[in-house]
Each structure stands twice: as structure tokens, then as C-alpha cells.
Design a protein around this motif. Sequence first.
Motif, PDB file in Angstrom:
ATOM      1  N   GLN A  47      -4.464 -63.422 -12.705  1.00  0.00           N
ATOM      2  CA  GLN A  47      -5.436 -63.414 -11.606  1.00  0.00           C
ATOM      3  C   GLN A  47      -4.779 -63.902 -10.321  1.00  0.00           C
ATOM      4  O   GLN A  47      -4.967 -63.334  -9.249  1.00  0.00           O
ATOM      5  CB  GLN A  47      -6.653 -64.279 -11.952  1.00  0.00           C
ATOM      6  CG  GLN A  47      -7.577 -63.627 -12.947  1.00  0.00           C
ATOM      7  CD  GLN A  47      -8.624 -64.583 -13.501  1.00  0.00           C
ATOM      8  OE1 GLN A  47      -8.506 -65.801 -13.390  1.00  0.00           O
ATOM      9  NE2 GLN A  47      -9.649 -64.020 -14.124  1.00  0.00           N
ATOM     10  N   LYS A  48      -3.986 -64.956 -10.434  1.00  0.00           N
ATOM     11  CA  LYS A  48      -3.294 -65.504  -9.265  1.00  0.00           C
ATOM     12  C   LYS A  48      -2.191 -64.559  -8.788  1.00  0.00           C
ATOM     13  O   LYS A  48      -2.008 -64.367  -7.590  1.00  0.00           O
ATOM     14  CB  LYS A  48      -2.730 -66.883  -9.597  1.00  0.00           C
ATOM     15  CG  LYS A  48      -3.827 -67.908  -9.820  1.00  0.00           C
ATOM     16  CD  LYS A  48      -3.289 -69.213 -10.347  1.00  0.00           C
ATOM     17  CE  LYS A  48      -4.438 -70.179 -10.640  1.00  0.00           C
ATOM     18  NZ  LYS A  48      -3.994 -71.380 -11.328  1.00  0.00           N
ATOM     19  N   ALA A  49      -1.469 -63.956  -9.734  1.00  0.00           N
ATOM     20  CA  ALA A  49      -0.402 -63.023  -9.364  1.00  0.00           C
ATOM     21  C   ALA A  49      -0.972 -61.795  -8.660  1.00  0.00           C
ATOM     22  O   ALA A  49      -0.461 -61.372  -7.617  1.00  0.00           O
ATOM     23  CB  ALA A  49       0.378 -62.602 -10.611  1.00  0.00           C
ATOM     24  N   PHE A  50      -2.045 -61.228  -9.213  1.00  0.00           N
ATOM     25  CA  PHE A  50      -2.657 -60.045  -8.613  1.00  0.00           C
ATOM     26  C   PHE A  50      -3.279 -60.365  -7.255  1.00  0.00           C
ATOM     27  O   PHE A  50      -3.427 -59.481  -6.416  1.00  0.00           O
ATOM     28  CB  PHE A  50      -3.703 -59.427  -9.541  1.00  0.00           C
ATOM     29  CG  PHE A  50      -3.134 -58.801 -10.799  1.00  0.00           C
ATOM     30  CD1 PHE A  50      -1.858 -58.274 -10.831  1.00  0.00           C
ATOM     31  CD2 PHE A  50      -3.895 -58.724 -11.950  1.00  0.00           C
ATOM     32  CE1 PHE A  50      -1.337 -57.688 -11.980  1.00  0.00           C
ATOM     33  CE2 PHE A  50      -3.392 -58.137 -13.109  1.00  0.00           C
ATOM     34  CZ  PHE A  50      -2.103 -57.618 -13.121  1.00  0.00           C
ATOM     35  N   ALA A  51      -3.640 -61.627  -7.036  1.00  0.00           N
ATOM     36  CA  ALA A  51      -4.197 -62.047  -5.740  1.00  0.00           C
ATOM     37  C   ALA A  51      -3.091 -62.289  -4.703  1.00  0.00           C
ATOM     38  O   ALA A  51      -3.378 -62.585  -3.549  1.00  0.00           O
ATOM     39  CB  ALA A  51      -5.043 -63.301  -5.917  1.00  0.00           C
ATOM     40  N   GLY A  52      -1.838 -62.200  -5.142  1.00  0.00           N
ATOM     41  CA  GLY A  52      -0.729 -62.340  -4.201  1.00  0.00           C
ATOM     42  C   GLY A  52      -0.168 -63.735  -4.066  1.00  0.00           C
ATOM     43  O   GLY A  52       0.568 -64.014  -3.124  1.00  0.00           O
TER      44      GLY A  52
END
Length: 135
Positions: A47-52
Motif C-alpha cells: 500500500q505504501k509502495a503503490f502510494a509512492g
Amino acid sequence: MKPLTTILLIDDDETTNYLNHRLLSRMNIAEEIRVVTNGEEALEYLQKAFAGSVEYPMPDLIFVDIKMSVMDGFEFLDEYQKFDEDDKNQTVMMMLTSSASFYDLERLKKYPEVRKHYSKPLAEADVREILAENF
């Protein structure tokens, strides 16, 4: 081939994580190897990775175990399918297992995100095959 940026290992077995991390590090195929120990931690990471998030680099390659405590590999995959297709298309997912039962392999067919399954721990030939076929 240029090294991958990040590999994410999702497994609750310390020995397997150690062996896989050691092999991948020795082969020098990624700038960074991250380890989480269950599906819930993996979902939080993604979730954090996909949020950048800079602190949670997008994994190029994900290895997920089938049998884990807290949230197993299939439960993780059920939740992973809810992510945006564009995000999921940025990663390659492989399933790891110590016991490839017929039932598990049949069940894997309903998860198109999983490209292939491999026995634990990874072997150098497995990693070379994954790189050749996907990168």
C-alpha cells in the motif's frame, strides 16, 4: 542486465528468508531485498509502495509463501487482487512453497498475478530462469 531495484520476500520462515536473501544478495540481482513475515505486513508494505513512499520502494519481484501464520499466501493474494491493475503490472509475483500439493497448485490457477511457483528455498537456476523469462 541492470539489477532490479527491489525484491520483496514474504515468508514467515526465518531459515528460508535467510537462505533466499543470501542467494539473491550473492547473485547481486537487486539493489535492495526487503523481507516481511506475513501477508498483512506485505499488504501494508505494498500500500505504501503503490502510494509512492520513498521508504517503501516498489518491488520489481515478489516471492510469496503459501503457508504462513497471521495471513497465508492465498489470503494475501485475495487482498492483492483488489489493488489497481496499473500498480500490479509493475511487479512480477512468484509463489514459493515447501509442499506443492495438487490442491494448492490448482488453487493458484485462479490468481493470474502469480506467474509460476517454485520450491523453497530458491536455487540459483530458479533465479536465473525468473530473470530470463521476466526481465
